[in-house]
Write a protein that holds these residues in place. Structure first.
Motif, PDB file in Angstrom:
ATOM      1  N   ASN A   1      46.983   0.951 -36.234  1.00  0.00           N
ATOM      2  CA  ASN A   1      45.391   1.144 -35.714  1.00  0.00           C
ATOM      3  C   ASN A   1      45.316   2.105 -34.737  1.00  0.00           C
ATOM      4  O   ASN A   1      44.279   2.858 -34.859  1.00  0.00           O
ATOM      5  CB  ASN A   1      45.090  -0.100 -35.151  1.00  0.00           C
ATOM      6  CG  ASN A   1      43.654  -0.310 -35.300  1.00  0.00           C
ATOM      7  OD1 ASN A   1      42.825   0.635 -34.760  1.00  0.00           O
ATOM      8  ND2 ASN A   1      42.952  -1.431 -35.460  1.00  0.00           N
ATOM      9  N   LYS A   2      46.167   2.213 -33.924  1.00  0.00           N
ATOM     10  CA  LYS A   2      46.301   3.304 -32.806  1.00  0.00           C
ATOM     11  C   LYS A   2      46.311   4.509 -33.604  1.00  0.00           C
ATOM     12  O   LYS A   2      45.583   5.725 -33.303  1.00  0.00           O
ATOM     13  CB  LYS A   2      47.619   3.230 -31.988  1.00  0.00           C
ATOM     14  CG  LYS A   2      47.268   2.074 -31.038  1.00  0.00           C
ATOM     15  CD  LYS A   2      48.578   2.224 -30.030  1.00  0.00           C
ATOM     16  CE  LYS A   2      48.529   1.125 -29.080  1.00  0.00           C
ATOM     17  NZ  LYS A   2      49.905   1.274 -28.189  1.00  0.00           N
TER      18      LYS A   2
ATOM     19  N   ARG B   1      51.042  -3.302 -37.139  1.00  0.00           N
ATOM     20  CA  ARG B   1      49.679  -3.427 -37.280  1.00  0.00           C
ATOM     21  C   ARG B   1      48.999  -2.818 -36.114  1.00  0.00           C
ATOM     22  O   ARG B   1      47.853  -2.147 -36.254  1.00  0.00           O
ATOM     23  CB  ARG B   1      49.148  -4.860 -37.561  1.00  0.00           C
ATOM     24  CG  ARG B   1      47.688  -5.498 -37.470  1.00  0.00           C
ATOM     25  CD  ARG B   1      47.539  -6.635 -37.877  1.00  0.00           C
ATOM     26  NE  ARG B   1      47.289  -7.421 -36.606  1.00  0.00           N
ATOM     27  CZ  ARG B   1      46.602  -8.226 -36.187  1.00  0.00           C
ATOM     28  NH1 ARG B   1      45.432  -8.416 -37.123  1.00  0.00           N
ATOM     29  NH2 ARG B   1      46.454  -8.834 -35.130  1.00  0.00           N
ATOM     30  N   ARG B   2      49.288  -2.947 -35.121  1.00  0.00           N
ATOM     31  CA  ARG B   2      48.648  -2.466 -33.862  1.00  0.00           C
ATOM     32  C   ARG B   2      49.018  -0.949 -33.591  1.00  0.00           C
ATOM     33  O   ARG B   2      47.918  -0.191 -33.501  1.00  0.00           O
ATOM     34  CB  ARG B   2      49.078  -3.076 -32.559  1.00  0.00           C
ATOM     35  CG  ARG B   2      48.398  -2.545 -31.408  1.00  0.00           C
ATOM     36  CD  ARG B   2      49.519  -2.873 -30.278  1.00  0.00           C
ATOM     37  NE  ARG B   2      48.962  -4.632 -29.630  1.00  0.00           N
ATOM     38  CZ  ARG B   2      49.591  -5.181 -28.578  1.00  0.00           C
ATOM     39  NH1 ARG B   2      50.484  -4.724 -27.909  1.00  0.00           N
ATOM     40  NH2 ARG B   2      49.166  -6.540 -28.617  1.00  0.00           N
TER      41      ARG B   2
ATOM     42  N   ASP C   1      42.821 -10.016 -28.997  1.00  0.00           N
ATOM     43  CA  ASP C   1      42.987  -8.533 -28.876  1.00  0.00           C
ATOM     44  C   ASP C   1      41.722  -7.823 -29.167  1.00  0.00           C
ATOM     45  O   ASP C   1      41.079  -8.183 -30.089  1.00  0.00           O
ATOM     46  CB  ASP C   1      44.164  -7.833 -29.768  1.00  0.00           C
ATOM     47  CG  ASP C   1      44.355  -6.625 -29.489  1.00  0.00           C
ATOM     48  OD1 ASP C   1      43.528  -5.730 -28.858  1.00  0.00           O
ATOM     49  OD2 ASP C   1      45.401  -5.956 -30.164  1.00  0.00           O
TER      50      ASP C   1
ATOM     51  N   HIS D   1      47.007   1.001 -42.407  1.00  0.00           N
ATOM     52  CA  HIS D   1      46.788  -0.209 -41.582  1.00  0.00           C
ATOM     53  C   HIS D   1      46.393  -1.209 -42.320  1.00  0.00           C
ATOM     54  O   HIS D   1      46.419  -2.652 -41.830  1.00  0.00           O
ATOM     55  CB  HIS D   1      45.834   0.193 -40.627  1.00  0.00           C
ATOM     56  CG  HIS D   1      45.058  -0.786 -39.951  1.00  0.00           C
ATOM     57  ND1 HIS D   1      45.704  -1.424 -38.877  1.00  0.00           N
ATOM     58  CD2 HIS D   1      43.804  -1.251 -39.762  1.00  0.00           C
ATOM     59  CE1 HIS D   1      44.822  -2.241 -38.172  1.00  0.00           C
ATOM     60  NE2 HIS D   1      43.782  -2.279 -38.898  1.00  0.00           N
ATOM     61  N   GLY D   2      45.294  -1.089 -43.428  1.00  0.00           N
ATOM     62  CA  GLY D   2      44.979  -2.109 -44.053  1.00  0.00           C
ATOM     63  C   GLY D   2      46.140  -3.125 -44.657  1.00  0.00           C
ATOM     64  O   GLY D   2      45.995  -4.284 -44.657  1.00  0.00           O
TER      65      GLY D   2
ATOM     66  N   TYR E   1      53.647  -7.539 -36.595  1.00  0.00           N
ATOM     67  CA  TYR E   1      52.594  -7.578 -35.553  1.00  0.00           C
ATOM     68  C   TYR E   1      52.361  -6.358 -34.847  1.00  0.00           C
ATOM     69  O   TYR E   1      51.172  -5.803 -34.807  1.00  0.00           O
ATOM     70  CB  TYR E   1      52.866  -8.811 -34.620  1.00  0.00           C
ATOM     71  CG  TYR E   1      51.958  -8.973 -33.187  1.00  0.00           C
ATOM     72  CD1 TYR E   1      52.151  -8.284 -32.115  1.00  0.00           C
ATOM     73  CD2 TYR E   1      50.865  -9.595 -33.485  1.00  0.00           C
ATOM     74  CE1 TYR E   1      51.452  -8.344 -31.092  1.00  0.00           C
ATOM     75  CE2 TYR E   1      50.051  -9.701 -32.391  1.00  0.00           C
ATOM     76  CZ  TYR E   1      50.182  -8.946 -31.131  1.00  0.00           C
ATOM     77  OH  TYR E   1      49.556  -9.132 -30.237  1.00  0.00           O
TER      78      TYR E   1
ATOM     79  N   HIS F   1      37.818  -2.092 -38.842  1.00  0.00           N
ATOM     80  CA  HIS F   1      38.070  -3.339 -39.908  1.00  0.00           C
ATOM     81  C   HIS F   1      37.703  -4.842 -39.308  1.00  0.00           C
ATOM     82  O   HIS F   1      38.082  -5.743 -39.678  1.00  0.00           O
ATOM     83  CB  HIS F   1      39.658  -3.333 -39.886  1.00  0.00           C
ATOM     84  CG  HIS F   1      40.306  -2.273 -40.447  1.00  0.00           C
ATOM     85  ND1 HIS F   1      40.320  -2.075 -42.030  1.00  0.00           N
ATOM     86  CD2 HIS F   1      40.626  -1.109 -40.285  1.00  0.00           C
ATOM     87  CE1 HIS F   1      40.983  -1.095 -42.429  1.00  0.00           C
ATOM     88  NE2 HIS F   1      40.979  -0.403 -41.268  1.00  0.00           N
TER      89      HIS F   1
ATOM     90  N   MET G   1      40.829  -5.262 -30.552  1.00  0.00           N
ATOM     91  CA  MET G   1      40.946  -4.761 -31.780  1.00  0.00           C
ATOM     92  C   MET G   1      40.462  -5.852 -33.025  1.00  0.00           C
ATOM     93  O   MET G   1      39.974  -5.380 -33.890  1.00  0.00           O
ATOM     94  CB  MET G   1      42.194  -4.051 -32.154  1.00  0.00           C
ATOM     95  CG  MET G   1      42.620  -3.731 -33.616  1.00  0.00           C
ATOM     96  SD  MET G   1      44.234  -3.361 -33.641  1.00  0.00           S
ATOM     97  CE  MET G   1      44.931  -4.918 -34.021  1.00  0.00           C
TER      98      MET G   1
ATOM     99  N   TRP H   1      44.138  -2.850 -27.943  1.00  0.00           N
ATOM    100  CA  TRP H   1      45.623  -2.730 -28.184  1.00  0.00           C
ATOM    101  C   TRP H   1      46.525  -3.402 -27.146  1.00  0.00           C
ATOM    102  O   TRP H   1      47.802  -3.412 -27.129  1.00  0.00           O
ATOM    103  CB  TRP H   1      46.228  -1.487 -28.752  1.00  0.00           C
ATOM    104  CG  TRP H   1      45.496  -0.640 -29.606  1.00  0.00           C
ATOM    105  CD1 TRP H   1      44.962  -1.218 -31.084  1.00  0.00           C
ATOM    106  CD2 TRP H   1      44.766   0.645 -29.701  1.00  0.00           C
ATOM    107  NE1 TRP H   1      44.280  -0.232 -31.511  1.00  0.00           N
ATOM    108  CE2 TRP H   1      44.027   0.833 -30.930  1.00  0.00           C
ATOM    109  CE3 TRP H   1      44.593   1.522 -28.598  1.00  0.00           C
ATOM    110  CZ2 TRP H   1      43.039   1.852 -31.120  1.00  0.00           C
ATOM    111  CZ3 TRP H   1      43.961   2.330 -28.609  1.00  0.00           C
ATOM    112  CH2 TRP H   1      43.341   3.059 -30.041  1.00  0.00           C
TER     113      TRP H   1
END
Lengths: 228, 538
Positions: free
Chosen positions: A209-210, A205-206, B117, A53-54, A202, B208, B119, B93
Motif C-alpha cells: 500500500n505504501k 500488505r502494508r 490502521d 496490493h490487491g 501482514y 481499497h 489504511m 500505516w
C-alpha cells in the motif's frame, strides 16, 4: 455473430491492455523498439502496484479467516522493513521530494524480493494445510510482481533522470544494501511457520500500500493532470 | 394469602434496592472508526450502563512507534461518545490500539482493545453537487451527469485515489442500474427514453476502502421533443398512405379495365374468308364457298412478309353471270387486302371479265392505274363483314369474287406488281348489311392508267365517313345508269372521273379504251372501285 466476435476481440484487447509490466520496456531506445512515454510507464507501474496490493490484501484476509477466525489479537507483528524510514502522512510524503521518494520505493521493493520467495517456497512445501496448498500460487504471483515492479520503477527512474525530472542523487541501490542483515535474520532461514507466514503477509500488505501510494504521489508531482 | 404476602415482600425489597443502587459503570464498546480522507479519523463507542451515577468516558490509545499511552485529543468535534484525531495525531500505516474507559464514583469499566490502521478504515463522504443535464443532439439525446468530489478530499496530490459509482433508475422501474465511473467525475447515459424521469445517485470510495453512502436522489425529466419529430414522420407517412390506398382501391375496383390494359385479350384465330357470324347463322353455303375459293388462291411467296390483312367486304352477288355480254349490274364484292393491292386499286371482276372481255380485260388491266400512293393499312378501314364474302386480292392477279369461277385471272402481263400498300378502295357503304341481294353497285371506271400510278376515276357523291373513306352512296335505281369514267389523270396522283353515259365515250380521247372499257362497262358496272381518298399523297 459478427457482433459476438467483435465483443470477444474487444475483451481480448482490454485484457491485454490491463496486463502491466509483462511487456518489455525499451529504455535504451533500441532500433525498432517503441519506447513508451513517461506517463505510460507511470500508469503501468501504478497499475501493477495496485494489483499487487490487491492480491496481497486478499491473501492476508483469507489467511486470517482460515487460521484466526476468532479475531483475537495476535500480538504486535514487527516487520523487517521497519528500518526503512517511510513518510506516514501526506505532509511528510510531499515534503520528501521526488528523489527521496523514488529511493524509498526502490528500497521497499528490494526488501521484499527474497522474503516473498521464501514465503512461497514455504507455503508450497507445506502440504499439511489446505490453505497453503491452494494459496501458494498467489504468493508466487506477488513474488513475481515485486521483481517486475522493481525493474519497472528502476527504468522509470532512469527515464526521469534522462528527462531531467529527477536529480542524480538517486544512485543504484543494491538489494542487499537496502535491507540490513539484522532485520533479515528476523525470519528463520528455511522453515517458516504459520505465524511467520501471517507476519509476512501482514507486513507486505502494508508495504505494498505504501509503494502504491508513493508512486501515485510521485506521478502527480511529476506529471500533474489527469487522474490526479 | 401466602402468595400475596410474598409479592408484598418482593415489592418492598426491590424498592429498597432501587433506592440504594449505584454501581460501577458497564463496559463500553468501541464501535468503529472512520477516516474520510486519509488524513483524520474518528472513533465512536457505545457506553454501557452508567450505574446510576454520572459516568465519564475516556479513550486511550497506544500506537506503533510511539511510546506511552495517550488520550483522545478531541472528544467533542465529532459528537458525543466519539473521539476525533486530527491531522497531527493521524499516521497512516501504523497500528492504533484504542480503549475506552468508563468511570464513575464507584468504579471503572474498560472496553476491549480495538486495533486499527487508518489504511483500513477509509470511508469517504458522499460526492457533492450532483447535476443532471439532458443534452439534445441531432441523433438522440443523452443524459450528462456531473458531480464533485467530497468537500474535504484531496484528490489532486495523488494522496488518495477516488473512484465513483453511480446508479440510475427510471421512474417506472424500481430497479437501479449501476455504472462504474472510475476516477472521472462525470458520466453520460445514452439511449434515454423521451418523456421519462430519471433518478441518479452517486457514491465513491478511496483506494481499497469502503464505499461511501449514496447521495440524495436527483431527478430529471427528459423532454418529449424526439417524439414530436417522430410524430411528424408518422403524419407524413399517414398522409402519403391515403393516396396510395385510394390508388389501390381504384385498381381493385377497376380491375377488369386494368386487366384489359395490362393484359390485352389475345385475338382469336380467324380463318380468312370465313365469317364467324356467317357460320353461326348457318349460312354455310357462303362460308364454304369462301373456303373453297380461298383454297385455290396461288400463293405469292414474295409477299408473305407483308401480310397485312385487310379485308373489305361488300355485299355479295350470288350467282355467276351467265353471259359476259350481260354485264349485269351486280354487286360485286371485292376484298382487297392492303398489302397486296398496293398499286392496284381497281379490281375487276374476274371470271366473266376474262371470259367475255378478254381484250377488255387486258385493257382493263392496262387501264388499271398504278397508284403509288402508299396507303398504310391503318388508313384503310376494315369493314367487318356481316355476311359478305371476303376475298384476297393477290399481288398480280385480280381475284374474282364470283364463286362459280374459281380460276384465277391471269393478269401477269398487264398487271404490275404491287410494290407498296397503296390502293384505292371504293367501298360501298352497305345500309342493310343483312341482305345479300341489295342491288347497289358502286363503281368507278378507270379510264386511263398513267405511268405514275395514277388512275382517273370519276367520283360522284363522295361521302366521307369517319375513317376517311369516300363512300359512294348510290341509290339503287341510279346504279344502272351511273358509272364513272376516268376523265384524266392529274399529276399528283389525282384522278378525275366523270360521270357520263355509256354512249358518251367519244369525248374521251381514249375512247377506244373507253369503248373497250365500255364493252366492259357492263361488266365494269358490276365492278366497283373502292376509292380510298385521304391517304397521304406521296
Amino acid at each position: 455473430m459478427a457482433r459476438f466476435w467483435c465483443a470477444v476481440l474487444i475483451l481480448a484487447c482490454l485484457e491485454l491492455s490491463t496486463r502491466v509490466g509483462t511487456a518489455p520496456i525499451c529504455s535504451y531506445g533500441q532500433a525498432g523498439c517503441h519506447t513508451p512515454s513517461l506517463a505510460d510507464i507511470f500508469d503501468r507501474v501504478i497499475q501493477q502496484s495496485s494489483r499487487m496490493h490487491g492480491i496481497s490484501s486478499d491473501l492476508h484476509s483469507e489467511f486470517e479467516q482460515y487460521f484466526f477466525p476468532s479475531k483475537n489479537l495476535i500480538g504486535k507483528p514487527k516487520c523487517h522493513t521497519h528500518g526503512i524510514v517511510t513518510p506516514a502522512d501526506k505532509e511528510n510524503a510531499q515534503r520528501l521530494g521526488r528523489e527521496q521518494l523514488t529511493e524509498v520505493i526502490l528500497r521497499l521493493l528490494g526488501a521484499w524480493g527474497d522474503p516473498l520467495l521464501q514465503l512461497y517456497r514455504s507455503m508450497s512445501q507445506d502440504q499439511n494445510q489446505d490453505f497453503n496448498h491452494y494459496s501458494s500460487n498467489k504468493a508466487l504471483e506477488i513474488s513475481d510482481m515485486v521483481h517486475e515492479l522493481r525493474d519497472g520503477v528502476a527504468k522509470m527512474a532512469e527515464k526521469m533522470k534522462l528527462s531531467g525530472v529527477l536529480g542524480n542523487t538517486v544512485g543504484y541501490i543494491s538489494p542487499e544494501g537496502l535491507v540490513p542483515s539484522s532485520s533479515f535474520s528476523f525470519y528463520k532461514h528455511g522453515e517458516l511457520n504459520s505465524m511467520d507466514h501471517h507476519d509476512l503477509l501482514y507486513c507486505f500488505r502494508r508495504d505494498s500500500n505504501k509503494i502504491k501510494n508513493y508512486l501515485q504521489i510521485l506521478k502527480c508531482t511529476t506529471l500533474p493532470g489527469l487522474d490526479c | 394469602m401466602w402468595r400475596d404476602l410474598g409479592l408484598a415482600v418482593l415489592v418492598l425489597l426491590s424498592a429498597a434496592v432501587e433506592s440504594n443502587s449505584t454501581s460501577p459503570p458497564g463496559k463500553p464498546v468501541l464501535l468503529s472508526c472512520r477516516s474520510p480522507e486519509k488524513e483524520t479519523f474518528t472513533c465512536w463507542w457505545e457506553p454501557g450502563s452508567d450505574g446510576g451515577l454520572p459516568t465519564t468516558y475516556r479513550l486511550y490509545y497506544e500506537r506503533e512507534r510511539l511510546e506511552g499511552v495517550h488520550e483522545c485529543p478531541d472528544y467533542w468535534s465529532a459528537g458525543s461518545n466519539s473521539c476525533f484525531f486530527n491531522k497531527t495525531h493521524t499516521l497512516i500505516w501504523v497500528d492504533y490500539y484504542l480503549t475506552v474507559v468508563a468511570s464513575n464514583a464507584l468504579g471503572n469499566a474498560t472496553s476491549d482493545i480495538f486495533k486499527m490502521d487508518v489504511m483500513e478504515i477509509m470511508k469517504p463522504n458522499v460526492p457533492e453537487n450532483v447535476t443532471l443535464l439532458v443534452v439534445e443532439t441531432e441523433d438522440s439525446p443523452y443524459l450528462h451527469i456531473r458531480w464533485e468530489h467530497p468537500r474535504n478530499t484531496d484528490t489532486e496530490s495523488g494522496w488518495v485515489t477516488i473512484k465513483y459509482e453511480l446508479r440510475i433508475k427510471q421512474e417506472k422501474n424500481n430497479k437501479w442500474k449501476e455504472y462504474m465511473s472510475g476516477t472521472q467525475s462525470h458520466f453520460s447515459l445514452y439511449s434515454i427514453a423521451p418523456g421519462g424521469v430519471y433518478t441518479v445517485q452517486v457514491r465513491c470510495k478511496l483506494d481499497h476502502g469502503s464505499w461511501s453512502e449514496w447521495t440524495n436522489s436527483t431527478n430529471v425529466k427528459v423532454p418529449n421533443y424526439v417524439q414530436n419529430e417522430r410524430s411528424f414522420w408518422i403524419l407524413v407517412a399517414t398522409l402519403s398512405a391515403i393516396p396510395f390506398m385510394a390508388a389501390m382501391c381504384t385498381l381493385i375496383v377497376k380491375r377488369e379495365n386494368v386487366k384489359q390494359c395490362v393484359l390485352p385479350p389475345v385475338p382469336g384465330p380467324k380463318i380468312r374468308g370465313v365469317d364467324f357470324h356467317l357460320l353461326m347463322s348457318g349460312q354455310s353455303e357462303d362460308s364454304t364457298n369462301a373456303l373453297i375459293i380461298n383454297q385455290n388462291f396461288p400463293l405469292i411467296v414474295g409477299w408473305k412478309d407483308q401480310m397485312e390483312e385487310y379485308l373489305i367486304v361488300t355485299e355479295n352477288d350470288i350467282g355467276p353471270p351467265s353471259d359476259a355480254s350481260h354485264c349485269q349490274k351486280r354487286k360485286k364484292s371485292l376484298i382487297i387486302p392492303a398489302g397486296f393491292c398496293s398499286d392496284w386499286e381497281i379490281q375487276c371482276k374476274s371470271t366473266h371479265i376474262q371470259n367475255d372481255c378478254a381484250g377488255g380485260t387486258k385493257n382493263e388491266t392496262g387501264n388499271f392505274p398504278k397508284n403509288n400512293k402508299s396507303l398504310s393499312g391503318e388508313s384503310l378501314s376494315y369493314m367487318e363483314p356481316s355476311k359478305l364474302q371476303k376475298q384476297q386480292c393477290l399481288g398480280q392477279n385480280f381475284v374474282n369474287t364470283e364463286a362459280t369461277d374459281p380460276s384465277p385471272l391471269n393478269y401477269d402481263n398487264a398487271v404490275k406488281p404491287f410494290t407498296n400498300s397503296g390502293y384505292v378502295d371504293i367501298r360501298k357503304h352497305v345500309e342493310n348489311t343483312q341482305e345479300v341481294n341489295v342491288k347497289q353497285v358502286d363503281y368507278s371506271r378507270v379510264e386511263d392508267v398513267n405511268g405514275d400510278n395514277v388512275f382517273i376515276l370519276n367520283n360522284k357523291n363522295l361521302a366521307f365517313n369517319s375513317s376517311g373513306y369516300m363512300d359512294f352512296q348510290r341509290q339503287e335505281e341510279k346504279l344502272s345508269e351511273d358509272y364513272s369514267r376516268v376523265k384524266e389523270v392529274g399529276s399528283n396522283n389525282v384522278v378525275v372521273l366523270q360521270i357520263q353515259d355509256m354512249s358518251a365515250d367519244t369525248k374521251n380521247p381514249h375512247a377506244t379504251g373507253a369503248h373497250k372499257m365500255g364493252v366492259c362497262t357492263e361488266l365494269i358496272n358490276s365492278e366497283y372501285i373502292d376509292t380510298i381518298p385521304a391517304p397521304p399523297l406521296m
